[in-house]
Design an enzyme around this catalytic site. Structure first.
Site, short mmCIF file in Angstrom:
data_model
loop_
_atom_site.label_atom_id
_atom_site.label_comp_id
_atom_site.label_asym_id
_atom_site.label_seq_id
_atom_site.Cartn_x
_atom_site.Cartn_y
_atom_site.Cartn_z
N TYR A 232 0.79 -1.07 -0.15
CA TYR A 232 0.03 0.01 0.02
C TYR A 232 0.74 1.31 0.07
O TYR A 232 0.81 2.17 -0.88
CB TYR A 232 -1.00 0.14 1.03
CG TYR A 232 -1.93 1.26 1.32
CD1 TYR A 232 -3.00 1.04 0.67
CD2 TYR A 232 -1.55 2.34 1.92
CE1 TYR A 232 -3.97 2.21 0.62
CE2 TYR A 232 -2.34 3.29 1.94
CZ TYR A 232 -3.46 3.21 1.27
OH TYR A 232 -4.38 4.44 1.12
N HIS A 233 1.91 1.23 0.86
CA HIS A 233 2.51 2.54 1.01
C HIS A 233 3.49 2.81 0.04
O HIS A 233 4.01 4.07 -0.40
CB HIS A 233 3.36 2.49 2.60
CG HIS A 233 2.39 2.30 3.56
ND1 HIS A 233 2.31 1.14 4.20
CD2 HIS A 233 1.71 3.38 4.13
CE1 HIS A 233 1.31 1.21 5.24
NE2 HIS A 233 0.94 2.51 5.21
N LYS A 588 11.41 18.39 6.22
CA LYS A 588 10.38 17.36 6.92
C LYS A 588 10.58 17.61 8.37
O LYS A 588 11.53 17.23 8.88
CB LYS A 588 10.48 16.08 6.73
CG LYS A 588 10.33 15.78 5.15
CD LYS A 588 8.74 15.79 5.04
CE LYS A 588 7.99 14.82 5.53
NZ LYS A 588 6.48 14.87 5.18
N ASP A 592 6.90 12.77 10.74
CA ASP A 592 6.52 12.57 9.84
C ASP A 592 7.28 12.11 8.62
O ASP A 592 8.18 12.75 8.02
CB ASP A 592 5.54 13.78 8.96
CG ASP A 592 4.88 13.40 7.84
OD1 ASP A 592 4.58 12.52 7.48
OD2 ASP A 592 4.57 14.41 7.22
N HIS A 594 6.60 10.42 5.78
CA HIS A 594 6.05 10.31 4.44
C HIS A 594 6.63 11.42 3.44
O HIS A 594 6.20 12.59 3.68
CB HIS A 594 4.42 10.65 4.37
CG HIS A 594 3.67 9.49 5.09
ND1 HIS A 594 3.46 9.50 6.47
CD2 HIS A 594 3.01 8.50 4.65
CE1 HIS A 594 2.74 8.21 6.89
NE2 HIS A 594 2.42 7.79 5.81
#
Length: 713
Positions: A232-233, A588, A592, A594
Site C-alpha cells: 500500500y505505502h 520534513k 512525519d 511520508h
C-alpha cells in the site's frame, strides 16, 4: 481462425471510423504495459492460468472455493485519533453501524517509539492517529470491545514490539488469553526503509525483531497474523503496480526466510502471513493485480516445500487510495473511492478499508466515515457482486492484463534475487530510487495534463467551498497523555520496571531469547512505549537515512514545453542578478516520514533550476533553522502530511528569527486545510501550497516571493 478473420474485419471498420490506424489508440501505462483498444480470444492462447479454480492452487481466482458467495469480505475502517478515549468512542459507533473489524491508526510519536512527553514529538501527538504510551492507554482503547470476538488490525512497524506487547497485556487484563486474540500486526519494516520511513532501528536488528514476532505469534497466538506485508505505502509513494507487486512479494519472501532461519517450519507460520495492497484508479489493473499477486505468491512459496496447500495462499487486505483523493471538489472523492472499492472486490480481497472523502485535507469526520463505510455495505448488499466467484474470470482483457502484470513483476523479483534478496536491494537503494522516479514521472504527467484528474487539472470549479473537517487540539491531547504517563509512573514498581527493561536490553544485545516475550514482561510492569523502545535502542542504535533526490526526470518530461522554458529563463535571470541560483531547503519536520511530496518537489525544482538542499527526516524546527542558516538558503519549504504544520511551521519561523535569519522565507506545502491558511500566514508563512498544486505554478510563486523580497530590501 475465425477469430483472426473477424479481427481483421474489425481493424478495417476501426480504420474507417478513426481515419487512422487503431494502433494509435494503444495506451502505454506507467507499468510499461501496452493496452490495446480490443482484446479477443487470441490474446489468451498462451496464458497458462486460465484453467485455475478458486480455492485451488495457484489460487489466482481466490483463496477460498466459494469466496464472497460463502462469506463476504470483512469491512474495516482504519481509524485512530487524539486520545484512546476519543478513538474508543469512534470504534464503538462504527461497530454498531455495521463495521466488522478494527484497524488502528497510531500517531507518529507512537510509530517512532517516543512517549508523548518527548520534546521531539510536540507537534505530532494525537494528530495522525491515536497516542499510546502504555498498557493503560491500550486498555482504554479497547474498553467494552471484546477482544476474544473482535479482529484487530494494527498498522505498526517501527515500534511493533511495545505495541504488540501492550495489546497482549491489555487482552490479558480484559480476561482474554493471548491464544484467543485475533487480528494482524503490520510488522513490515523493509517497506519502511523504502517509502514510509517510520523505522527506528537499522535493517539488521529490524529483521530480527520481525522474526521474533513471527516466532512468538506462531507458537503462542494461533489466531493472530504476525505480519501484513504491505504494498500500500509503495503505491502511495508513487510506485507503479508492477513495482508494488514485485517489491511487496520480494519483501514477503525475505520474511519467510527470516522466520525459517529462527528454526520454524514454513507450515508453522505461512498460514498467518497476510498482505496489504493499495487500490487506485486504474480499475481493471487493480483487479488484475490482486489476481497476479496470488499467482506469484503461490510460485514463491513452492520454493519452501510446504506440506500444507494453505501455506501457498496469499491472503490480502486492501485500502482504497489516499493519493487519489483530492482537496479540490472533494465530493468527487466519494465516487473515486466507490470505483476503487469495486476493483478491490472484483480482485478478491479478504478485507477492505474505504477512505473517507475528506482525507486529502484532514482526518475523517464521523459524517465522512459513515459514507465510506456505507460504500462497502452497498457493495455487499445491493450490487450482486457477492453472488458469483471471480466474475471477471475469462475476460480477454483482464486475463491478459493479469498475465502481463505477473510476467513483468516476476522479472523485477528475479532482478532483486540477483542482488541477494530484498534486504540487500533495500540497502543498495534500488527500490527507493525506482519508486521516486515513477512518482516524479507521474507528477509531470499530471502537471502537463496528460493524466487527467477531474476537478484538479481539468473541469475545475471556479470557486471552492469549505467542508467541515476534524480538528485535533494537539496541545490538549499531549497534556492529557503526559498526565496519564506521570500517573502510571507514580503507581508502578520502579524496581520491577528497571529489571524487566534490563532483561529486554540483554535479550536484544545477546541475540538469545525472544524480544517480544521479554517486552511483554516489561509491559506488564507498566514500562512505557518509549522506555521499551529505548531499551532496544541501547542494543541496536538508531537508523538514519541519507536524503537523496532523483534528477532529470521531471525536467525531461517538460523540456520542450514553452512554459517550462520560460520558467528556466526566469531562474537564469534571477541567478545572474543575485550571483547565485535561488537555494531552497525542502524540510520534513516532526516525526512525519511520508516524504513522497517532498522528494517529488525537490526533484522537480532541481530540474527547473533551483539549488535544492534536501533536509533529513525527523528534524525539529530548531534543527531545520540551524541547517538553513548553515546552508545559506533563501527559502525553506516545509512539507507536511500529518497535520503538524500548525505547531511546527510557526516554531520554524521563530527559530529563524532567533538566529537573525528572518530574511529566509518559509513556505509550507502538503495536506493543509484551507481553514489553516490564514493562521499560518499570520505567523510568518509566506506562501501555502495545498494538495494538487502544479509544481510549475509553485515554482513561479516561489520566484515571485523571492523577487518581491529582493525589491523590498
Amino acid at each position: 481462425m475465425g477469430d483472426r478473420v473477424g479481427y481483421e474485419d474489425w481493424r478495417k471498420l476501426a480504420e474507417r471510423e478513426l481515419k487512422a490506424s487503431p494502433d494509435d489508440l494503444v495506451w502505454h501505462t506507467p507499468e510499461g504495459i501496452a493496452v490495446k483498444p480490443l482484446y479477443t480470444a487470441t490474446d489468451l492462447e498462451e496464458i497458462a492460468h486460465l484453467n485455475s479454480l478458486p480455492g485451488l492452487r495457484p489460487f489466482l481466482r481466490g483463496p477460498r472455493a466459494t469466496m464472497y458467495a460463502g462469506r463476504p469480505w470483512t469491512i474495516r475502517q482504519y481509524a485512530g485519533f487524539s486520545t484512546a478515549e476519543e478513538s474508543n468512542a469512534f470504534y464503538r459507533k462504527a461497530l454498531a453501524a455495521g463495521q466488522k473489524g478494527l484497524s488502528v491508526a497510531f500517531d507518529l510519536a507512537t510509530h517512532r517509539g517516543y512517549n508523548s512527553d518527548h520534546p521531539r514529538v510536540e507537534g505530532d501527538v494525537g494528530k495522525a492517529g491515536v497516542a499510546i504510551d502504555s498498557v493503560e492507554d491500550m486498555k482504554i482503547l479497547f474498553d467494552s470491545i471484546p477482544l476474544d470476538e473482535m479482529s484487530v488490525s494494527m498498522t505498526m512497524n517501527g515500534a511493533v514490539i511495545p505495541i504488540l506487547a501492550n495489546f497482549i497485556v491489555a487482552g490479558e487484563e480484559q480476561g482474554v488469553a493471548r491464544e484467543k486474540l485475533s487480528g494482524t500486526i503490520q510488522n513490515d519494516i523493509l517497506k519502511e526503509f523504502m517509502v514510509r520511513n517510520t523505522y527506528i532501528y537499522p535493517p539488521g536488528p529490524s529483521m530480527r525483531i520481525i522474526a521474533d514476532v513471527i516466532e512468538y505469534t506462531a507458537r503462542e497466538m494461533p489466531k493472530f497474523n504476525s505480519i501484513s506485508i504491505s504494498g500500500y505505502h509503495m503505491q502511495e509513494a508513487g510506485a507503479t503496480r508492477v513495482q508494488e507487486l514485485a517489491f511487496t512479494l520480494a519483501d514477503g519472501r525475505e520474511y519467510v526466510r527470516a522466520a525459517i532461519a529462527k528454526g520454524l517450519s514454513v507450515d508453522e507460520f505461512a498460514g498467518r502471513l497476510s498482505f496489504f495492497f493499495a487500490i487506485g484508479m486504474n480499475f481493471f489493473m487493480e483487479a488484475a493485480k490482486l489476481r497476479a499477486a496470488r499467482l506469484l505468491w503461490s510460485r514463491i512459496m513452492e520454493e519452501f516445500h510446504p506440506k500444507k496447500p494453505s501455506s501457498l495462499i496469499l491472503r490480502t487486505h486492501c485500502q482504497t487510495s489516499g493519493v487519489s483523493l483530492q482537496e479540490q471538489d472533494p465530493y468527487n472523492n466519494i465516487v473515486r473511492t466507490a470505483y476503487e472499492a469495486l476493483a478491490a472486490v472484483l480482485g478478491g480481497t479478504q478485507s477492505l478499508h474505504t477512505n473517507s472523502f475528506d482525507e486529502a485535507i484532514a482526518l475523517p469526520t464521523e459524517f465522512s466515515a459513515r459514507i465510506a463505510r456505507n460504500t462497502q455495505l452497498i457493495l455487499q448488499h445491493e450490487t450482486g457482486v457477492t453472488k458469483v466467484v471471480d466474475p471477471l474470470a475469462g475476460s480477454y482483457y483482464v486475463e491478459s492484463l493479469t498475465n502481463e502484470l505477473a510476467e513483468k513483476a516476476w522479472a523485477l523479483i528475479e532482478e532483486i534475487e540477483a542482488l541477494g534478496g530484498m534486504t540487500k536491494a533495500v540497502a543498495s537503494g534500488l527500490p527507493k530510487r525506482l519508486i521516486e522516479e515513477a512518482a516524479t514521472r507521474r507528477q509531470a504527467a499530471v502537471d502537463k495534463g496528460e493524466e487527467v484528474i477531474v476537478g484538479v487539472n481539468k473541469f475545475r470549479l471556479e470557486t471552492e467551498g469549505q467542508i467541515d473537517i476534524l480538528d485535533i487540539d494537539n496541545g490538549a491531547v499531549r497534556q492529557s497523555q503526559i498526565a496519564r504517563i506521570e500517573k502510571t509512573r507514580r503507581q508502578r514498581d520502579p524496581q520491577r520496571v528497571g529489571d524487566t527493561l534490563l532483561a529486554l536490553s540483554q535479550v536484544a544485545a545477546s541475540g538469545e531469547g525472544n524480544i517480544l516475550a521479554a517486552a511483554i514482561e516489561a509491559a506488564r510492569a507498566r514500562a512505557t512505549v518509549g522506555e521499551i523502545s529505548d531499551a532496544m535502542r541501547e542494543a541496536f542504535g538508531d537508523h538514519t537515512a541519507v536524503p537523496e533526490v532523483v534528477s532529470n526526470v521531471y525536467g525531461k518530461a517538460f523540456d520542450q514545453e514553452p512554459e517550462f522554458k520560460t520558467l528556466v529563463s526566469r531562474i537564469h535571470d534571477f541567478t545572474c542578478t543575485l550571483g547565485q541560483r535561488p537555494r531552497i531547503m525542502v524540510a520534513k519536520l516532526g516525526q512525519d516520514g511520508h516524504d513522497r511530496g517532498a522528494k517529488v518537489i525537490a526533484s522537480a525544482l532541481g530540474d527547473i533550476g533551483f539549488d535544492v538542499v534536501a533536509g533529513p527526516l525527523f528534524q525539529t524546527p530548531e534543527e531545520a533553522a540551524q541547517l538553513a542558516v548553515e546552508k545559506k538558503v533563501h527559502l525553506v519549504g516545509v512539507s507536511s502530511l500529518a497535520a503538524g504544520h500548525r505547531t511546527l511551521a510557526p516554531q520554524l519561523v521563530e527559530a529563524l528569527k532567533a538566529k537573525g535569519a528572518d530574511d529566509i522565507v518559509v513556505v509550507v506545502g502538503g495536506v493543509i486545510p484551507r481553514q489553516d491558511y490564514q493562521f499560518l500566514s499570520d505567523r510568518g508563512v509566506a506562501a501555502i501550497f495545498g494538495p494538487g498544486t502544479n509544481v510549475l505554478d509553485a515554482a513561479r510563486a516561489l520566484l515571485d516571493v523571492l523577487e518581491g523580497r529582493r525589491r523590498n530590501q
